[in-house]
Design an enzyme around this catalytic site. Structure first.
Site, short mmCIF file in Angstrom:
data_model
loop_
_atom_site.label_atom_id
_atom_site.label_comp_id
_atom_site.label_asym_id
_atom_site.label_seq_id
_atom_site.Cartn_x
_atom_site.Cartn_y
_atom_site.Cartn_z
CE LYS A 105 -5.05 -1.71 1.05
NZ LYS A 105 -5.83 -2.86 1.43
CG PHE A 113 -8.51 -4.45 -2.06
CD1 PHE A 113 -8.90 -3.26 -1.45
CD2 PHE A 113 -7.95 -4.40 -3.32
CE1 PHE A 113 -8.74 -2.05 -2.11
CE2 PHE A 113 -7.79 -3.18 -3.99
CZ PHE A 113 -8.19 -2.01 -3.38
CG LEU A 114 -4.52 -10.14 1.54
CD1 LEU A 114 -4.27 -10.09 3.03
CD2 LEU A 114 -3.61 -11.14 0.88
CE LYS A 115 -12.62 -10.27 4.98
NZ LYS A 115 -12.91 -10.47 3.58
CD GLU A 116 -2.90 -9.23 9.08
OE1 GLU A 116 -3.02 -9.49 10.28
OE2 GLU A 116 -2.10 -8.37 8.64
CB CYS A 165 -4.24 -2.25 6.80
SG CYS A 165 -3.19 -3.52 6.06
CB THR A 176 -0.90 -0.01 1.25
OG1 THR A 176 -1.66 -1.22 1.23
CG2 THR A 176 -1.83 1.19 1.27
N1 LIG Z 1 -1.42 -7.25 6.26
C1 LIG Z 1 -2.51 -6.99 5.55
O1 LIG Z 1 -3.61 -7.41 5.89
C2 LIG Z 1 -2.41 -6.16 4.30
C3 LIG Z 1 -3.50 -6.14 3.41
C4 LIG Z 1 -3.39 -5.40 2.26
C5 LIG Z 1 -2.25 -4.66 1.99
N2 LIG Z 1 -1.21 -4.68 2.88
C6 LIG Z 1 0.00 -3.93 2.55
O2 LIG Z 1 0.97 -4.86 2.05
C7 LIG Z 1 2.29 -4.46 2.44
C8 LIG Z 1 2.95 -5.60 3.22
O3 LIG Z 1 2.23 -5.81 4.40
P1 LIG Z 1 2.47 -7.08 5.34
O4 LIG Z 1 1.44 -7.04 6.41
O5 LIG Z 1 2.61 -8.30 4.50
O6 LIG Z 1 3.91 -6.70 5.95
P2 LIG Z 1 4.88 -7.61 6.84
O7 LIG Z 1 5.56 -6.69 7.75
O8 LIG Z 1 4.13 -8.78 7.38
O9 LIG Z 1 5.92 -8.19 5.77
C9 LIG Z 1 6.83 -7.41 5.07
C10 LIG Z 1 8.03 -8.30 4.69
O10 LIG Z 1 8.90 -7.55 3.84
C11 LIG Z 1 10.23 -7.92 4.17
N3 LIG Z 1 11.17 -6.91 3.66
C12 LIG Z 1 11.38 -5.64 4.11
N4 LIG Z 1 12.32 -5.04 3.37
C13 LIG Z 1 12.70 -5.91 2.41
C14 LIG Z 1 13.63 -5.85 1.33
N5 LIG Z 1 14.33 -4.75 1.10
N6 LIG Z 1 13.76 -6.94 0.54
C15 LIG Z 1 13.03 -8.07 0.80
N7 LIG Z 1 12.14 -8.17 1.79
C16 LIG Z 1 11.98 -7.11 2.60
C17 LIG Z 1 10.22 -8.07 5.68
O11 LIG Z 1 11.30 -8.85 6.14
C18 LIG Z 1 8.87 -8.75 5.89
O12 LIG Z 1 8.98 -10.16 5.89
C19 LIG Z 1 2.11 -3.17 3.24
O13 LIG Z 1 2.25 -2.08 2.38
C20 LIG Z 1 0.67 -3.27 3.72
O14 LIG Z 1 0.11 -2.00 3.96
C21 LIG Z 1 -1.26 -5.44 4.02
#
Ligand SMILES: NC(=O)c1ccc[n+]([C@@H]2O[C@H](COP(=O)([O-])OP(=O)(O)OC[C@H]3O[C@@H](n4cnc5c(N)ncnc54)[C@H](O)[C@@H]3O)[C@@H](O)[C@H]2O)c1
Length: 439
Positions: free
Chosen positions: A205, A150-153, A261, A121
């Site tokens: 988003k 847009f997935l939900k944990e 989020c 995002t």
């Molecule tokens: N969690 C959700 O429900 C959700 C839903 C929709 C969108 N998002 C968005 O998706 C993105 C990721 O969210 P998340 O919850 O999966 O984050 P997270 O913190 O669970 O995972 C992020 C991963 O990226 C890795 N990382 C960081 N820097 C890196 C690099 N330079 N090279 C390789 N890997 C690297 C970290 O080690 C980590 O494993 C965010 O922008 C978030 O806003 C999250």
């Protein structure tokens, strides 16, 4: 298709596993070596229903690999998806350092044409920053697209496999064709792929999350007013949710929204508005309402204890910011526990999945109960913060026997107040009449 997903967190791991499940050759790359080592042995770093068998099966069948070699992973694939974290910066705007670091690595390893997709995002304009960063060192042509997730944990696999819609911000017809092919297996039942320009995709988003956060805060405030005037928010919710212009989803009051989020995305959107001199007053109010709501359960307990919280034993059921996840980021449960500890209470907590993630913040300042009932012995109150299924129909006779005082403060409205009153509890929920043992 050969796909690399960079960032193997809640989003990247689900996306990688689901793309492998539909036959793609997927490599998931992350800088966290311990995470990757565990994943190679099918040990998942997160709790997400249905994900483990997907990872194990696709890894066994050779469609899913894990690596810490981000550059090598970029080189092998035609499509590179950026799914790294975008936490809030000090001023609340989205911190793009991880996204841009990945863009740099992609540029260094881009010697044949590729489609780069930002799934993290990110604020409007980020795809252009990614394009500029990649272009510094790339030696072949490439596309940059925005495909927000847009997935939900808690229902992430299901959401990714059967999305309501897929938002695709593209810079060319060629990129649109690549994305159409990648997503075709997920929209066979007719849910749309919505193509648009990159800036609109990035904006979509934030607008979606801000709207959902607004609905939650709106209902939380209506619930507070219901309590004050003697109305029942459950009936009010039904009454308005049947209006087709409003709809029934996201109208449940609760202990305030949390997670990785909504809080950061609402903040980032406010900052985006400030930077363009467009005040987003509604969202500032949403944020303030949510911060207030996260204090509500503590304030209710304080009232029941007539201000004397010190020395009280409080059981807390649920630490995750919502059910079916181990994610405690911005969880209202942590706000409650910290307030209780600060006021001098002793706290015993239970959560079916989030014990270890919560321990990173709470350490040994609380007692972790292996079973929900183990938290209750001698407790002056039970506070329910997360709507886990196992809390929905407990043995109330046993609860009453175990507790010193039969007081339940429920942030999720799991029980019927009349029934709880008859069972001899004082039962205080959100936006509904208080039930007392005598009622
Ligand atoms: N969690 C959700 O429900 C959700 C839903 C929709 C969108 N998002 C968005 O998706 C993105 C990721 O969210 P998340 O919850 O999966 O984050 P997270 O913190 O669970 O995972 C992020 C991963 O990226 C890795 N990382 C960081 N820097 C890196 C690099 N330079 N090279 C390789 N890997 C690297 C970290 O080690 C980590 O494993 C965010 O922008 C978030 O806003 C999250």
């Amino acid at each position: 298709m050969k796909v690399t997903v960079v960032g193997t967190g809640y989003v990247g791991l689900v996306v990688g596993a689901c793309l492998a499940e539909t036959g793609n050759d997927v490599c998931c790359a992350d800088v966290d070596a311990a995470k990757i080592e565990g994943l190679k042995q099918d040990r998942l770093p997160i709790y997400e229903p249905g994900l483990e068998p997907l990872v194990a099966r696709n890894q066994r069948d050779g469609r899913l690999q894990f690596t810490t070699d981000v550059g090598g992973a970029v080189e092998r694939s035609d499509i590179v998806i950026i799914a790294v974290g975008t936490p809030a910066d000090e001023d609340g705007s989205a911190d793009l350092q991880h996204v841009l670091a990945v863009a740099r690595t992609i540029g260094q390893h881009l010697s044949r044409p590729k489609t780069i997709i930002t799934k993290s995002t990110v604020p409007v304009g980020t795809a252009e920053k990614v394009r500029a960063e990649v272009a510094k060192q790339a030696t072949a042509p490439f596309h940059v697209c925005s495909n927000p997730e847009f997935l939900k944990e808690g229902a992430a696999v299901e959401d990714f496999m059967k999305p309501d819609r897929v938002i695709l911000g593209v810079d060319s017809d060629e990129a649109a064709r690549v994305l159409e092919e990648l997503y075709a297996p997920f929209v066979r039942t007719g849910n749309p792929l919505i193509f648009m320009d990159v800036a609109s995709a990035e904006m979509t988003k934030y607008a979606a999350n801000a709207m959902l956060a607004t609905r939650i805060s709106f209902m939380n405030q209506i619930a507070r007013l219901c309590e004050a005037v003697g109305a029942d928010v459950t009936l009010v919710r039904k009454g308005i949710g049947t209006d087709r212009r409003i709809g029934p989803a996201f109208l449940f009051p609760g202990p305030g929204y949390g997670g990785s989020c909504f809080p950061k995305d609402v903040q980032a959107l406010i900052r985006m508005g400030e930077a363009r001199r467009v005040p987003l007053d509604i969202l500032t109010a949403v944020e303030a309402a949510n911060a207030r709501q996260k204090r509500l359960l503590f304030e209710k307990l304080q009232r029941h204890f007539e201000g004397k919280v010190k020395g009280r034993a409080v059981a807390v059921w649920g630490l995750a910011f919502k059910a079916e996840t181990d994610d405690v980021r911005e969880s209202p449960a942590l706000v409650l526990v910290e307030a209780l500890l600060e006021a001098g209470a002793t706290v015993r907590v239970h959560d079916p999945a989030a014990r270890e993630t919560a321990r990173r913040q709470l350490g040994d300042r609380v007692t972790y109960a292996p079973h929900a009932f183990d938290a209750l012995g001698g407790a002056d109150a039970l506070a329910i913060v997360t709507e886990w299924l196992e809390y929905r129909n407990p043995d109330f006779t046993r609860i009453k026997q175990l507790m010193r005082q039969p007081l339940i403060v429920d942030g999720r409205n799991l029980y019927d107040p009349t029934r709880l009153g008859k069972l001899g509890f004082t039962y205080d929920s959100i936006g509904r009449p208080l039930a007392c043992a005598s009622s």
